[in-house]
Design a protein around this motif. Structure first.
Motif, PDB file in Angstrom:
ATOM      1  N   LEU A 144      -1.279 -16.520   0.558  1.00 37.18           N
ATOM      2  CA  LEU A 144      -1.537 -15.300  -0.211  1.00 37.18           C
ATOM      3  C   LEU A 144      -2.998 -14.870  -0.150  1.00 37.18           C
ATOM      4  CD1 LEU A 144       0.643 -15.921  -3.408  1.00 37.18           C
ATOM      5  CD2 LEU A 144       1.181 -14.514  -1.416  1.00 37.18           C
ATOM      6  N   ARG A 145      -3.915 -15.816  -0.037  1.00 39.54           N
ATOM      7  CA  ARG A 145      -5.329 -15.452  -0.064  1.00 39.54           C
ATOM      8  C   ARG A 145      -5.759 -14.711   1.197  1.00 39.54           C
ATOM      9  NH1 ARG A 145      -9.262 -18.498   2.484  1.00 39.54           N
ATOM     10  NH2 ARG A 145      -8.527 -20.242   3.747  1.00 39.54           N
ATOM     11  N   THR A 146      -4.965 -14.763   2.271  1.00 40.51           N
ATOM     12  CA  THR A 146      -5.315 -14.058   3.500  1.00 40.51           C
ATOM     13  C   THR A 146      -4.845 -12.604   3.491  1.00 40.51           C
ATOM     14  OG1 THR A 146      -3.272 -14.818   4.581  1.00 40.51           O
ATOM     15  CG2 THR A 146      -5.230 -16.208   4.818  1.00 40.51           C
ATOM     16  N   VAL A 147      -4.101 -12.193   2.465  1.00 39.39           N
ATOM     17  CA  VAL A 147      -3.632 -10.805   2.384  1.00 39.39           C
ATOM     18  C   VAL A 147      -4.812  -9.921   1.988  1.00 39.39           C
ATOM     19  CG1 VAL A 147      -2.036  -9.221   1.246  1.00 39.39           C
ATOM     20  CG2 VAL A 147      -1.318 -11.576   1.749  1.00 39.39           C
ATOM     21  N   PRO A 148      -5.099  -8.848   2.728  1.00 41.12           N
ATOM     22  CA  PRO A 148      -6.223  -7.957   2.367  1.00 41.12           C
ATOM     23  C   PRO A 148      -6.010  -7.323   0.999  1.00 41.12           C
ATOM     24  CG  PRO A 148      -5.472  -7.544   4.616  1.00 41.12           C
ATOM     25  CD  PRO A 148      -4.464  -8.455   3.989  1.00 41.12           C
ATOM     26  N   PRO A 149      -7.099  -7.012   0.280  1.00 42.64           N
ATOM     27  CA  PRO A 149      -6.968  -6.457  -1.078  1.00 42.64           C
ATOM     28  C   PRO A 149      -6.135  -5.189  -1.143  1.00 42.64           C
ATOM     29  CG  PRO A 149      -9.229  -7.141  -0.659  1.00 42.64           C
ATOM     30  CD  PRO A 149      -8.509  -7.273   0.632  1.00 42.64           C
ATOM     31  N   LEU A 150      -6.386  -4.257  -0.222  1.00 46.38           N
ATOM     32  CA  LEU A 150      -5.678  -2.978  -0.294  1.00 46.38           C
ATOM     33  C   LEU A 150      -4.204  -3.104   0.041  1.00 46.38           C
ATOM     34  CD1 LEU A 150      -8.223  -0.387   1.151  1.00 46.38           C
ATOM     35  CD2 LEU A 150      -7.653  -0.903  -1.213  1.00 46.38           C
ATOM     36  N   ALA A 151      -3.819  -4.207   0.678  1.00 45.90           N
ATOM     37  CA  ALA A 151      -2.396  -4.396   0.968  1.00 45.90           C
ATOM     38  C   ALA A 151      -1.596  -4.628  -0.307  1.00 45.90           C
ATOM     39  CB  ALA A 151      -2.211  -5.570   1.925  1.00 45.90           C
ATOM     40  N   TRP A 152      -2.272  -5.076  -1.380  1.00 38.57           N
ATOM     41  CA  TRP A 152      -1.589  -5.284  -2.651  1.00 38.57           C
ATOM     42  C   TRP A 152      -1.423  -3.986  -3.442  1.00 38.57           C
ATOM     43  CZ3 TRP A 152       0.686  -9.785  -3.523  1.00 38.57           C
ATOM     44  CH2 TRP A 152       0.195 -10.933  -2.907  1.00 38.57           C
ATOM     45  N   LEU A 153      -2.187  -2.962  -3.089  1.00 34.00           N
ATOM     46  CA  LEU A 153      -2.204  -1.747  -3.906  1.00 34.00           C
ATOM     47  C   LEU A 153      -0.859  -1.022  -3.954  1.00 34.00           C
ATOM     48  CD1 LEU A 153      -3.962  -0.038  -5.701  1.00 34.00           C
ATOM     49  CD2 LEU A 153      -4.709   1.239  -3.693  1.00 34.00           C
ATOM     50  N   PRO A 154      -0.171  -0.793  -2.826  1.00 34.43           N
ATOM     51  CA  PRO A 154       1.132  -0.123  -2.938  1.00 34.43           C
ATOM     52  C   PRO A 154       2.123  -0.891  -3.805  1.00 34.43           C
ATOM     53  CG  PRO A 154       0.369  -0.127  -0.670  1.00 34.43           C
ATOM     54  CD  PRO A 154      -0.541  -1.035  -1.424  1.00 34.43           C
ATOM     55  N   LEU A 155       2.115  -2.213  -3.675  1.00 35.49           N
ATOM     56  CA  LEU A 155       3.029  -3.024  -4.483  1.00 35.49           C
ATOM     57  C   LEU A 155       2.686  -2.927  -5.963  1.00 35.49           C
ATOM     58  CD1 LEU A 155       5.405  -5.011  -4.285  1.00 35.49           C
ATOM     59  CD2 LEU A 155       3.739  -6.862  -4.183  1.00 35.49           C
ATOM     60  N   ALA A 159       4.884  -1.405  -9.089  1.00 35.54           N
ATOM     61  CA  ALA A 159       5.245  -2.253 -10.224  1.00 35.54           C
ATOM     62  C   ALA A 159       4.743  -1.671 -11.545  1.00 35.54           C
ATOM     63  CB  ALA A 159       4.672  -3.666 -10.024  1.00 35.54           C
ATOM     64  N   PHE A 160       3.516  -1.182 -11.596  1.00 36.61           N
ATOM     65  CA  PHE A 160       2.908  -0.724 -12.851  1.00 36.61           C
ATOM     66  C   PHE A 160       3.019   0.784 -13.067  1.00 36.61           C
ATOM     67  CE2 PHE A 160       0.545  -4.627 -11.718  1.00 36.61           C
ATOM     68  CZ  PHE A 160       0.824  -5.390 -12.836  1.00 36.61           C
ATOM     69  N   ARG A 161       3.196   1.533 -11.966  1.00 33.01           N
ATOM     70  CA  ARG A 161       3.324   2.999 -12.040  1.00 33.01           C
ATOM     71  C   ARG A 161       2.142   3.650 -12.751  1.00 33.01           C
ATOM     72  NH1 ARG A 161       8.258   4.522 -10.310  1.00 33.01           N
ATOM     73  NH2 ARG A 161       9.864   2.900 -10.199  1.00 33.01           N
ATOM     74  N   ASP A 162       0.979   3.061 -12.613  1.00 35.21           N
ATOM     75  CA  ASP A 162      -0.233   3.609 -13.207  1.00 35.21           C
ATOM     76  C   ASP A 162      -1.419   3.073 -12.413  1.00 35.21           C
ATOM     77  OD1 ASP A 162      -2.075   4.872 -14.747  1.00 35.21           O
ATOM     78  OD2 ASP A 162      -1.765   3.672 -16.552  1.00 35.21           O
ATOM     79  N   SER A 163      -2.419   3.914 -12.209  1.00 31.86           N
ATOM     80  CA  SER A 163      -3.541   3.530 -11.357  1.00 31.86           C
ATOM     81  C   SER A 163      -4.442   2.481 -12.017  1.00 31.86           C
ATOM     82  CB  SER A 163      -4.371   4.761 -11.002  1.00 31.86           C
ATOM     83  OG  SER A 163      -4.879   5.377 -12.175  1.00 31.86           O
ATOM     84  N   LEU A 168      -6.635  -3.134 -11.742  1.00 33.49           N
ATOM     85  CA  LEU A 168      -6.925  -4.442 -12.342  1.00 33.49           C
ATOM     86  C   LEU A 168      -6.176  -5.552 -11.623  1.00 33.49           C
ATOM     87  CD1 LEU A 168      -6.833  -3.565 -16.163  1.00 33.49           C
ATOM     88  CD2 LEU A 168      -8.824  -3.812 -14.674  1.00 33.49           C
ATOM     89  N   PHE A 169      -4.931  -5.279 -11.238  1.00 33.83           N
ATOM     90  CA  PHE A 169      -4.156  -6.291 -10.517  1.00 33.83           C
ATOM     91  C   PHE A 169      -4.776  -6.590  -9.164  1.00 33.83           C
ATOM     92  CE2 PHE A 169      -0.859  -7.313  -7.389  1.00 33.83           C
ATOM     93  CZ  PHE A 169      -0.356  -8.482  -7.944  1.00 33.83           C
ATOM     94  N   VAL A 170      -5.252  -5.554  -8.471  1.00 28.56           N
ATOM     95  CA  VAL A 170      -5.895  -5.768  -7.171  1.00 28.56           C
ATOM     96  C   VAL A 170      -7.139  -6.631  -7.331  1.00 28.56           C
ATOM     97  CG1 VAL A 170      -7.089  -4.630  -5.272  1.00 28.56           C
ATOM     98  CG2 VAL A 170      -4.962  -3.668  -6.154  1.00 28.56           C
ATOM     99  N   ILE A 171      -7.930  -6.368  -8.368  1.00 29.95           N
ATOM    100  CA  ILE A 171      -9.109  -7.203  -8.632  1.00 29.95           C
ATOM    101  C   ILE A 171      -8.685  -8.644  -8.894  1.00 29.95           C
ATOM    102  CG2 ILE A 171     -11.050  -7.578 -10.197  1.00 29.95           C
ATOM    103  CD1 ILE A 171     -11.030  -4.578 -10.717  1.00 29.95           C
ATOM    104  N   PHE A 172      -7.698  -8.804  -9.740  1.00 28.28           N
ATOM    105  CA  PHE A 172      -7.235 -10.141 -10.121  1.00 28.28           C
ATOM    106  C   PHE A 172      -6.751 -10.918  -8.901  1.00 28.28           C
ATOM    107  CE2 PHE A 172      -3.632 -12.857 -11.168  1.00 28.28           C
ATOM    108  CZ  PHE A 172      -4.170 -13.681 -12.143  1.00 28.28           C
ATOM    109  N   ILE A 173      -5.868 -10.316  -8.122  1.00 23.55           N
ATOM    110  CA  ILE A 173      -5.236 -11.035  -7.023  1.00 23.55           C
ATOM    111  C   ILE A 173      -6.208 -11.267  -5.871  1.00 23.55           C
ATOM    112  CG2 ILE A 173      -4.403  -9.098  -5.629  1.00 23.55           C
ATOM    113  CD1 ILE A 173      -2.353 -12.205  -6.677  1.00 23.55           C
ATOM    114  N   LEU A 242      -8.467   5.091  -3.561  1.00 22.42           N
ATOM    115  CA  LEU A 242      -7.080   5.527  -3.406  1.00 22.42           C
ATOM    116  C   LEU A 242      -6.418   5.878  -4.724  1.00 22.42           C
ATOM    117  CD1 LEU A 242      -5.875   2.910  -0.755  1.00 22.42           C
ATOM    118  CD2 LEU A 242      -6.820   5.185  -0.368  1.00 22.42           C
ATOM    119  N   THR A 243      -6.840   5.258  -5.811  1.00 20.92           N
ATOM    120  CA  THR A 243      -6.186   5.513  -7.099  1.00 20.92           C
ATOM    121  C   THR A 243      -6.848   6.634  -7.891  1.00 20.92           C
ATOM    122  OG1 THR A 243      -7.538   3.790  -8.159  1.00 20.92           O
ATOM    123  CG2 THR A 243      -5.391   3.131  -7.280  1.00 20.92           C
ATOM    124  N   GLY A 244      -8.063   7.044  -7.514  1.00 20.88           N
ATOM    125  CA  GLY A 244      -8.724   8.135  -8.224  1.00 20.88           C
ATOM    126  C   GLY A 244      -9.441   7.656  -9.465  1.00 20.88           C
TER     127      GLY A 244
END
Length: 296
Positions: A144-155, A159-163, A168-173, A242-244
């Motif tokens: 999981l640590r090799t996944v780029p940060p922005l690759a988590w953003l669409p997911l 999941a949260f339906r809010d930017s 925050l999830f992207v920062i966390f992960i 990307l999220t504004g």
């Protein structure tokens, strides 16, 4: 007679010699020597100032041509002077200074990185303490640590339906993996003597974690935190593009859409200085808590 009484008697019977008192006074004065302090500051500040000045000169010469696609420093200063000289202006919700935008981004980083620090230290302690947890979780963490940060953003947006929570999830992960890995390494390197003392004192798991594990692994933990805070700052800037919102990342994206290259360059300078300050802050806290055993 108690040990303290014996020590007091020794002090009274053998007072300090005048030469020793003079030496101590000279050493105390040297601690606050302004010349030495000025010399140390000069040796610290002059080299980076010289390097930055040379970089600006090279940049000015390289981009002074009319055909250059990038603006030289003089043009950046002229066109983005308001952003440089007035970082705290506030003309409305979307028209604020770069300092306010950086503070907004820092609020998100503080929340996401704080959660990553708590969860990362706990999981790292578990992986470092339990051989079965390490065998089961370490391969998952390494993948999981090799996944780029922005690759988590669409997911996260799905999941949260809010930017905001998505950022925050992207920062966390993004920032949690170095914290977990470094904490686990630190826990595995705890000397066996410390563990034996814990058994003799019959410390429960919580007491062992607070009194033995965390202090012994603190240098490793703060190394992971320093890496994590840098990744957090990288992730929030990329996510905001990307999220504004009104953060520094969205400002860069908006400036690009408006072809304001000098504004982008000034914003990049703000981002770099802020990231440097965050790293120095975590390093200073680590040195203070571990009494200088972490790398500066």
């Amino acid at each position: 007679m108690s040990i303290q009484t014996i020590e007091d008697t020794k002090v009274k019977a053998f007072p300090a010699k005048p030469a020793e008192i003079i030496t101590f006074t000279v050493k105390a004065r040297r601690r606050f020597d302004p010349v030495a302090i000025a010399g140390k500051l000069a040796s610290t500040l002059v080299p980076p100032v010289v390097v930055i000045a040379l970089m600006l000169v090279v940049w000015q010469i390289a981009c002074s041509s009319p055909t250059s696609s990038l603006p030289p420093p003089s043009q950046v200063w002229n066109e983005a002077y308001d952003l440089i000289a007035h970082p705290f202006f506030d003309n409305g919700p979307q028209d604020i200074g770069l300092a306010w935008r950086v503070l907004i981004s820092l609020q998100r980083v503080a929340i996401g990185f704080g959660m990553a620090a708590v969860v990362g230290v706990a999981l790292g302690a578990l992986v470092g303490q339990s051989i079965w947890a390490m065998r089961g979780l370490d391969p998952v963490f390494q993948i999981l640590r090799t996944v780029p940060p922005l690759a988590w953003l669409p997911l996260s947006l799905a999941a949260f339906r809010d930017s905001s929570p998505s950022a925050l999830f992207v920062i966390f992960i993004t920032s949690i993996w170095p914290i977990i890995i470094n904490t686990a390494v630190g826990v595995r390197n705890i000397p066996q003597d410390y563990r034996n003392v814990a058994r003799i004192l019959r410390l429960n798991p919580l007491e062992f974690f607070i009194k033995i594990m965390v202090p012994a692994a603190a240098p490793y933990i703060f190394t992971g935190l320093r890496i994590g805070i840098g990744l957090s700052w990288l992730a929030i800037v990329a996510a905001e593009m990307l999220t504004g919102g009104v953060g520094i990342g969205f400002f860069i994206w908006d400036a690009w859409n408006s072809s304001r290259l000098p504004d982008i360059i000034v914003a990049l300078a703000y981002i770099g200085v802020t990231g440097f300050c965050l790293d120095r802050l975590v390093a200073a806290v680590g040195v203070f808590i571990t009494r200088g055993t972490t790398a500066k």
